[in-house]
Design a protein around this motif. Structure first.
Motif, mmCIF file in Angstrom:
data_model
loop_
_atom_site.group_PDB
_atom_site.id
_atom_site.type_symbol
_atom_site.label_atom_id
_atom_site.label_comp_id
_atom_site.label_asym_id
_atom_site.label_seq_id
_atom_site.Cartn_x
_atom_site.Cartn_y
_atom_site.Cartn_z
ATOM 1 N N SER A 248 34.867 26.845 32.648
ATOM 2 C CA SER A 248 33.737 27.556 32.992
ATOM 3 C C SER A 248 32.854 27.125 34.168
ATOM 4 O O SER A 248 31.998 28.003 34.431
ATOM 5 C CB SER A 248 32.904 27.570 31.582
ATOM 6 O OG SER A 248 32.283 26.176 31.495
ATOM 7 N N GLN A 249 33.083 25.758 34.460
ATOM 8 C CA GLN A 249 32.475 25.390 35.775
ATOM 9 C C GLN A 249 32.704 26.356 37.173
ATOM 10 O O GLN A 249 31.924 26.508 38.139
ATOM 11 C CB GLN A 249 32.679 23.883 35.927
ATOM 12 C CG GLN A 249 32.126 23.120 34.927
ATOM 13 C CD GLN A 249 32.488 21.697 35.041
ATOM 14 O OE1 GLN A 249 32.838 21.269 35.985
ATOM 15 N NE2 GLN A 249 32.390 20.795 34.060
ATOM 16 N N PHE A 250 33.580 26.966 36.799
ATOM 17 C CA PHE A 250 34.295 27.963 37.985
ATOM 18 C C PHE A 250 33.894 29.307 37.900
ATOM 19 O O PHE A 250 34.426 30.186 38.517
ATOM 20 C CB PHE A 250 35.759 27.905 38.183
ATOM 21 C CG PHE A 250 35.958 26.454 38.227
ATOM 22 C CD1 PHE A 250 35.796 25.455 39.663
ATOM 23 C CD2 PHE A 250 36.690 25.550 37.362
ATOM 24 C CE1 PHE A 250 36.066 24.090 39.765
ATOM 25 C CE2 PHE A 250 37.056 24.145 37.284
ATOM 26 C CZ PHE A 250 36.700 23.446 38.569
ATOM 27 N N MET A 251 32.734 29.675 37.026
ATOM 28 C CA MET A 251 32.559 31.099 36.897
ATOM 29 C C MET A 251 32.065 31.889 38.282
ATOM 30 O O MET A 251 32.226 32.830 38.482
ATOM 31 C CB MET A 251 31.468 31.350 35.901
ATOM 32 C CG MET A 251 32.170 30.808 34.571
ATOM 33 S SD MET A 251 32.919 32.192 33.655
ATOM 34 C CE MET A 251 31.935 32.006 32.132
ATOM 35 N N ASN A 252 31.424 31.137 38.793
ATOM 36 C CA ASN A 252 30.678 31.649 40.096
ATOM 37 C C ASN A 252 31.863 32.075 41.172
ATOM 38 O O ASN A 252 31.722 33.191 41.728
ATOM 39 C CB ASN A 252 29.841 30.451 40.874
ATOM 40 C CG ASN A 252 29.327 31.232 42.021
ATOM 41 O OD1 ASN A 252 28.677 32.298 42.041
ATOM 42 N ND2 ASN A 252 28.841 30.178 42.837
ATOM 43 N N SER A 253 33.004 31.500 41.637
ATOM 44 C CA SER A 253 34.041 31.923 42.202
ATOM 45 C C SER A 253 35.194 31.269 41.871
ATOM 46 O O SER A 253 35.838 30.390 42.385
ATOM 47 C CB SER A 253 33.569 31.267 43.894
ATOM 48 O OG SER A 253 33.505 30.002 43.737
ATOM 49 N N PRO A 254 35.953 31.929 40.855
ATOM 50 C CA PRO A 254 37.170 31.788 40.310
ATOM 51 C C PRO A 254 38.366 31.946 41.396
ATOM 52 O O PRO A 254 38.271 32.897 42.060
ATOM 53 C CB PRO A 254 37.266 32.496 39.185
ATOM 54 C CG PRO A 254 36.280 33.643 39.285
ATOM 55 C CD PRO A 254 35.325 33.244 40.126
ATOM 56 N N THR A 255 39.204 31.321 41.002
ATOM 57 C CA THR A 255 40.621 31.406 41.811
ATOM 58 C C THR A 255 41.676 31.842 40.796
ATOM 59 O O THR A 255 41.516 31.512 39.673
ATOM 60 C CB THR A 255 40.748 30.084 42.612
ATOM 61 O OG1 THR A 255 41.165 29.044 41.899
ATOM 62 C CG2 THR A 255 39.610 29.811 43.715
ATOM 63 N N ILE A 256 42.777 31.701 41.500
ATOM 64 C CA ILE A 256 44.028 32.153 40.679
ATOM 65 C C ILE A 256 44.338 30.960 39.987
ATOM 66 O O ILE A 256 44.834 31.025 38.593
ATOM 67 C CB ILE A 256 45.093 32.722 41.622
ATOM 68 C CG1 ILE A 256 44.888 33.785 42.270
ATOM 69 C CG2 ILE A 256 46.602 32.423 40.744
ATOM 70 C CD1 ILE A 256 45.876 34.581 43.087
ATOM 71 N N VAL A 257 44.072 29.516 40.388
ATOM 72 C CA VAL A 257 44.295 28.620 39.770
ATOM 73 C C VAL A 257 43.604 28.378 38.491
ATOM 74 O O VAL A 257 44.019 28.072 37.313
ATOM 75 C CB VAL A 257 43.989 27.252 40.574
ATOM 76 C CG1 VAL A 257 44.365 25.992 39.569
ATOM 77 C CG2 VAL A 257 45.012 27.333 41.650
ATOM 78 N N HIS A 258 42.261 28.884 38.548
ATOM 79 C CA HIS A 258 41.336 28.740 37.393
ATOM 80 C C HIS A 258 41.783 29.740 36.306
ATOM 81 O O HIS A 258 41.610 29.619 35.070
ATOM 82 C CB HIS A 258 39.865 29.101 37.989
ATOM 83 C CG HIS A 258 39.302 27.960 38.843
ATOM 84 N ND1 HIS A 258 38.753 28.483 39.920
ATOM 85 C CD2 HIS A 258 39.583 26.796 38.965
ATOM 86 C CE1 HIS A 258 38.478 27.329 40.852
ATOM 87 N NE2 HIS A 258 39.044 26.354 40.113
ATOM 88 N N LEU A 259 42.119 31.072 36.862
ATOM 89 C CA LEU A 259 42.784 31.975 35.929
ATOM 90 C C LEU A 259 43.973 31.565 35.026
ATOM 91 O O LEU A 259 44.164 31.721 33.757
ATOM 92 C CB LEU A 259 43.034 33.193 36.584
ATOM 93 C CG LEU A 259 43.476 34.310 35.570
ATOM 94 C CD1 LEU A 259 42.193 34.709 34.405
ATOM 95 C CD2 LEU A 259 43.662 35.526 36.487
ATOM 96 N N GLN A 260 44.820 30.747 35.947
ATOM 97 C CA GLN A 260 46.018 30.191 35.205
ATOM 98 C C GLN A 260 45.501 29.166 33.947
ATOM 99 O O GLN A 260 46.242 29.097 33.303
ATOM 100 C CB GLN A 260 47.038 29.563 36.190
ATOM 101 C CG GLN A 260 47.503 30.742 37.271
ATOM 102 C CD GLN A 260 48.381 29.902 38.217
ATOM 103 O OE1 GLN A 260 48.128 28.720 38.543
ATOM 104 N NE2 GLN A 260 49.326 30.735 38.961
ATOM 105 N N MET A 261 44.489 28.519 34.577
ATOM 106 C CA MET A 261 44.126 27.264 33.476
ATOM 107 C C MET A 261 43.464 28.006 32.121
ATOM 108 O O MET A 261 43.819 27.556 30.935
ATOM 109 C CB MET A 261 42.968 26.494 34.112
ATOM 110 C CG MET A 261 43.534 25.581 35.319
ATOM 111 S SD MET A 261 42.184 24.281 35.379
ATOM 112 C CE MET A 261 41.338 25.272 36.515
ATOM 113 N N ALA A 262 42.777 29.182 32.279
ATOM 114 C CA ALA A 262 42.336 29.871 31.067
ATOM 115 C C ALA A 262 43.652 30.470 30.421
ATOM 116 O O ALA A 262 43.420 30.237 29.187
ATOM 117 C CB ALA A 262 41.219 31.025 31.754
ATOM 118 N N HIS A 263 44.618 30.822 31.149
ATOM 119 C CA HIS A 263 45.728 31.535 30.480
ATOM 120 C C HIS A 263 46.429 30.490 29.649
ATOM 121 O O HIS A 263 46.837 30.509 28.451
ATOM 122 C CB HIS A 263 46.490 32.161 31.377
ATOM 123 C CG HIS A 263 46.304 33.457 31.784
ATOM 124 N ND1 HIS A 263 46.746 34.140 32.860
ATOM 125 C CD2 HIS A 263 45.628 34.311 31.205
ATOM 126 C CE1 HIS A 263 46.204 35.238 32.983
ATOM 127 N NE2 HIS A 263 45.268 35.418 32.058
#
Length: 108
Positions: free
Chosen positions: A55-70
């Motif tokens: 959730s610390q990357f809500m401002n500018s998420p990247t594909i890596v952050h989406l992969q972490m959420a998945h």
């Protein structure tokens, strides 16, 4: 993600953050997913650290952050029957343990 393979951990221990720093075209999906995961931490406290980290990357998420959420979702799928179960007959008595000597660390 209904047919995805479950994971045994919420996040990798040493995940490389520099593999794909492409920003998401539409971050609203990521924000909605992480917001839903934040509500899930009420009954699944084992994912609290991972969800807070993502959730610390809500401002500018990247594909890596989406992969972490998945990855967190895949962990939740594998542990769907584990968690805190509240019923209408629960007394809500809470018992806790505290390590009073800070685990014996001389600096803290």
């Amino acid at each position: 993600m209904v047919d995805c393979k479950p994971r045994s951990t919420p996040l990798e221990a040493k995940m490389m953050m520099t593999s794909n720093t492409t920003p998401l075209d539409d971050p609203s999906y990521f924000r909605g997913l992480v917001g839903s995961l934040q509500y899930l931490t009420l009954t699944h406290p084992d994912i609290s650290y991972s969800v807070n980290f993502v959730s610390q990357f809500m401002n500018s998420p990247t594909i890596v952050h989406l992969q972490m959420a998945h990855h967190i979702l895949r962990y939740v799928k594998g542990t769907i029957d584990v968690g805190l179960h509240f019923t209408s007959h629960t007394t809500l008595d809470f018992f806790a343990f505290s390590d009073a000597d800070w685990a014996g660390c001389p600096t803290t």
